[in-house]
Motif scaffolding. Structure first.
Motif, PDB file in Angstrom:
ATOM      1  N   UNK A 280      -2.889 -29.194  41.963  1.00 36.13           N
ATOM      2  CA  UNK A 280      -3.225 -30.254  41.008  1.00 36.13           C
ATOM      3  C   UNK A 280      -4.436 -29.857  40.174  1.00 36.13           C
ATOM      4  N   UNK A 281      -5.429 -29.272  40.805  1.00 38.00           N
ATOM      5  CA  UNK A 281      -6.609 -28.833  40.059  1.00 38.00           C
ATOM      6  C   UNK A 281      -6.237 -27.767  39.035  1.00 38.00           C
ATOM      7  N   UNK A 282      -5.385 -26.835  39.429  1.00 37.69           N
ATOM      8  CA  UNK A 282      -4.944 -25.794  38.493  1.00 37.69           C
ATOM      9  C   UNK A 282      -4.136 -26.410  37.353  1.00 37.69           C
ATOM     10  N   UNK A 283      -3.312 -27.394  37.672  1.00 36.19           N
ATOM     11  CA  UNK A 283      -2.532 -28.092  36.646  1.00 36.19           C
ATOM     12  C   UNK A 283      -3.478 -28.784  35.658  1.00 36.19           C
ATOM     13  N   UNK A 284      -4.429 -29.518  36.174  1.00 37.74           N
ATOM     14  CA  UNK A 284      -5.376 -30.237  35.308  1.00 37.74           C
ATOM     15  C   UNK A 284      -6.192 -29.269  34.464  1.00 37.74           C
ATOM     16  N   UNK A 285      -6.585 -28.171  35.040  1.00 37.31           N
ATOM     17  CA  UNK A 285      -7.327 -27.154  34.312  1.00 37.31           C
ATOM     18  C   UNK A 285      -6.483 -26.604  33.163  1.00 37.31           C
ATOM     19  N   UNK A 286      -5.248 -26.316  33.453  1.00 40.27           N
ATOM     20  CA  UNK A 286      -4.344 -25.786  32.436  1.00 40.27           C
ATOM     21  C   UNK A 286      -4.082 -26.822  31.351  1.00 40.27           C
ATOM     22  N   UNK A 287      -3.861 -28.052  31.736  1.00 43.20           N
ATOM     23  CA  UNK A 287      -3.601 -29.118  30.762  1.00 43.20           C
ATOM     24  C   UNK A 287      -4.831 -29.384  29.905  1.00 43.20           C
ATOM     25  N   UNK A 288      -6.001 -29.321  30.490  1.00 38.06           N
ATOM     26  CA  UNK A 288      -7.227 -29.575  29.745  1.00 38.06           C
ATOM     27  C   UNK A 288      -7.590 -28.480  28.771  1.00 38.06           C
ATOM     28  N   UNK A 289      -7.103 -27.284  29.042  1.00 38.20           N
ATOM     29  CA  UNK A 289      -7.413 -26.166  28.163  1.00 38.20           C
ATOM     30  C   UNK A 289      -6.574 -26.159  26.899  1.00 38.20           C
ATOM     31  N   UNK A 290      -5.433 -26.795  26.969  1.00 39.36           N
ATOM     32  CA  UNK A 290      -4.557 -26.772  25.801  1.00 39.36           C
ATOM     33  C   UNK A 290      -5.020 -27.851  24.829  1.00 39.36           C
ATOM     34  N   UNK A 291      -5.395 -27.442  23.654  1.00 45.49           N
ATOM     35  CA  UNK A 291      -5.981 -28.370  22.688  1.00 45.49           C
ATOM     36  C   UNK A 291      -4.973 -28.895  21.672  1.00 45.49           C
ATOM     37  N   UNK A 292      -3.707 -28.980  22.088  1.00 45.94           N
ATOM     38  CA  UNK A 292      -2.626 -29.484  21.243  1.00 45.94           C
ATOM     39  C   UNK A 292      -2.358 -28.573  20.043  1.00 45.94           C
ATOM     40  N   UNK A 293      -2.868 -27.369  20.053  1.00 41.24           N
ATOM     41  CA  UNK A 293      -2.557 -26.422  18.989  1.00 41.24           C
ATOM     42  C   UNK A 293      -1.235 -25.749  19.340  1.00 41.24           C
ATOM     43  N   UNK A 294      -0.784 -24.939  18.471  1.00 40.60           N
ATOM     44  CA  UNK A 294       0.477 -24.242  18.726  1.00 40.60           C
ATOM     45  C   UNK A 294       0.220 -22.897  19.387  1.00 40.60           C
ATOM     46  N   UNK A 295      -0.706 -22.887  20.332  1.00 42.77           N
ATOM     47  CA  UNK A 295      -0.950 -21.672  21.097  1.00 42.77           C
ATOM     48  C   UNK A 295      -1.068 -22.038  22.565  1.00 42.77           C
ATOM     49  N   UNK A 296      -0.711 -21.098  23.373  1.00 46.20           N
ATOM     50  CA  UNK A 296      -0.791 -21.301  24.813  1.00 46.20           C
ATOM     51  C   UNK A 296      -2.200 -21.022  25.303  1.00 46.20           C
ATOM     52  N   UNK A 297      -2.560 -21.589  26.446  1.00 45.23           N
ATOM     53  CA  UNK A 297      -3.810 -21.168  27.089  1.00 45.23           C
ATOM     54  C   UNK A 297      -3.692 -19.682  27.420  1.00 45.23           C
ATOM     55  N   UNK A 298      -4.777 -19.089  27.821  1.00 41.91           N
ATOM     56  CA  UNK A 298      -4.770 -17.672  28.150  1.00 41.91           C
ATOM     57  C   UNK A 298      -3.673 -17.360  29.170  1.00 41.91           C
ATOM     58  N   UNK A 299      -3.036 -16.233  28.972  1.00 48.66           N
ATOM     59  CA  UNK A 299      -1.901 -15.848  29.818  1.00 48.66           C
ATOM     60  C   UNK A 299      -2.285 -15.785  31.297  1.00 48.66           C
ATOM     61  N   UNK A 300      -3.488 -15.309  31.609  1.00 45.93           N
ATOM     62  CA  UNK A 300      -3.888 -15.201  33.015  1.00 45.93           C
ATOM     63  C   UNK A 300      -4.017 -16.581  33.673  1.00 45.93           C
ATOM     64  N   UNK A 301      -4.394 -17.595  32.908  1.00 44.13           N
ATOM     65  CA  UNK A 301      -4.473 -18.947  33.479  1.00 44.13           C
ATOM     66  C   UNK A 301      -3.091 -19.492  33.788  1.00 44.13           C
ATOM     67  N   UNK A 302      -2.143 -19.225  32.910  1.00 47.28           N
ATOM     68  CA  UNK A 302      -0.769 -19.659  33.142  1.00 47.28           C
ATOM     69  C   UNK A 302      -0.193 -18.920  34.352  1.00 47.28           C
ATOM     70  N   UNK A 303      -0.426 -17.620  34.417  1.00 44.71           N
ATOM     71  CA  UNK A 303       0.073 -16.822  35.532  1.00 44.71           C
ATOM     72  C   UNK A 303      -0.509 -17.303  36.854  1.00 44.71           C
ATOM     73  N   UNK A 304      -1.801 -17.550  36.885  1.00 45.56           N
ATOM     74  CA  UNK A 304      -2.443 -18.046  38.104  1.00 45.56           C
ATOM     75  C   UNK A 304      -1.854 -19.391  38.517  1.00 45.56           C
ATOM     76  N   UNK A 305      -1.689 -20.295  37.553  1.00 46.19           N
ATOM     77  CA  UNK A 305      -1.088 -21.587  37.867  1.00 46.19           C
ATOM     78  C   UNK A 305       0.321 -21.409  38.427  1.00 46.19           C
ATOM     79  N   UNK A 306       1.113 -20.574  37.793  1.00 46.41           N
ATOM     80  CA  UNK A 306       2.491 -20.366  38.236  1.00 46.41           C
ATOM     81  C   UNK A 306       2.542 -19.772  39.641  1.00 46.41           C
ATOM     82  N   UNK A 307       1.614 -18.890  39.961  1.00 44.77           N
ATOM     83  CA  UNK A 307       1.550 -18.332  41.315  1.00 44.77           C
ATOM     84  C   UNK A 307       1.246 -19.421  42.339  1.00 44.77           C
ATOM     85  N   UNK A 308       0.299 -20.286  42.024  1.00 49.12           N
ATOM     86  CA  UNK A 308      -0.051 -21.388  42.925  1.00 49.12           C
ATOM     87  C   UNK A 308       1.146 -22.329  43.079  1.00 49.12           C
ATOM     88  N   UNK A 309       1.816 -22.600  41.972  1.00 50.15           N
ATOM     89  CA  UNK A 309       2.988 -23.479  41.974  1.00 50.15           C
ATOM     90  C   UNK A 309       4.087 -22.924  42.879  1.00 50.15           C
TER      91      UNK A 309
END
Length: 147
Positions: free
Chosen positions: A30-59
């Motif tokens: 949940x913390x990783x999810x919230x961190x990932x969601x908070x980093x995305x500023x509604x722009x048309x770009x993804x958060x840093x790839x390593x943050x997504x990868x880390x979240x996906x590993x935890x998931x």
């Protein structure tokens, strides 16, 4: 979501080391999810790839622990819990499939097309996780009620 996991930990904490550890993993997810969601500023770009990868590993680790370790432990020698697991199995598999789809979509690639879909996919995953946690909590409660 985080408040719910804290309530679950307070309610069932200390009764099973495996459940305690799993709830800690849930909290990390949940913390990783919230961190990932908070980093995305509604722009048309993804958060840093390593943050997504880390979240996906935890998931994926969390999902795997449930299906291959904790669910079996929760229903072991407990007919009521085994029946509940059978009743919940299709819903649990559905949430797993949806979470794995998110993982498969975002873990390895960062494209402009995916960036446009990321916010909606992440929000949908959040709903899926809430549903899953509620199902898991029913199994945990059943284990404790019929132990």
């Amino acid at each position: 979501m985080l408040q719910q996991v804290e309530k679950s930990a307070a309610k069932w904490g200390g009764k099973s080391k495996a459940v305690d550890n799993w709830l800690l993993e849930r909290q990390d997810l949940i913390k990783a999810y919230c961190n990932l969601a908070g980093l995305n500023d509604q722009s048309e770009s993804l958060p840093e790839a390593n943050l997504i990868t880390t979240f996906c590993e935890i998931l994926v680790d969390y999902l795997s622990a449930g299906h291959f370790e904790v669910f079996d432990m929760l229903v072991k020698n407990n007919a009521q819990a085994q029946q509940l697991r059978e009743n919940l199995e299709s819903a649990l598999v559905k949430t797993t499939d949806e979470a794995l789809h998110f993982n498969d979509t975002f873990v390895d690639s960062v494209t402009t097309e995916q960036a446009a879909k990321f916010d909606n996919a992440l929000a949908s995953l959040g709903e899926t996780l809430e549903e899953r946690f509620a199902l898991e909590d029913r199994l945990i409660a059943c284990m404790h009620e019929h132990a």
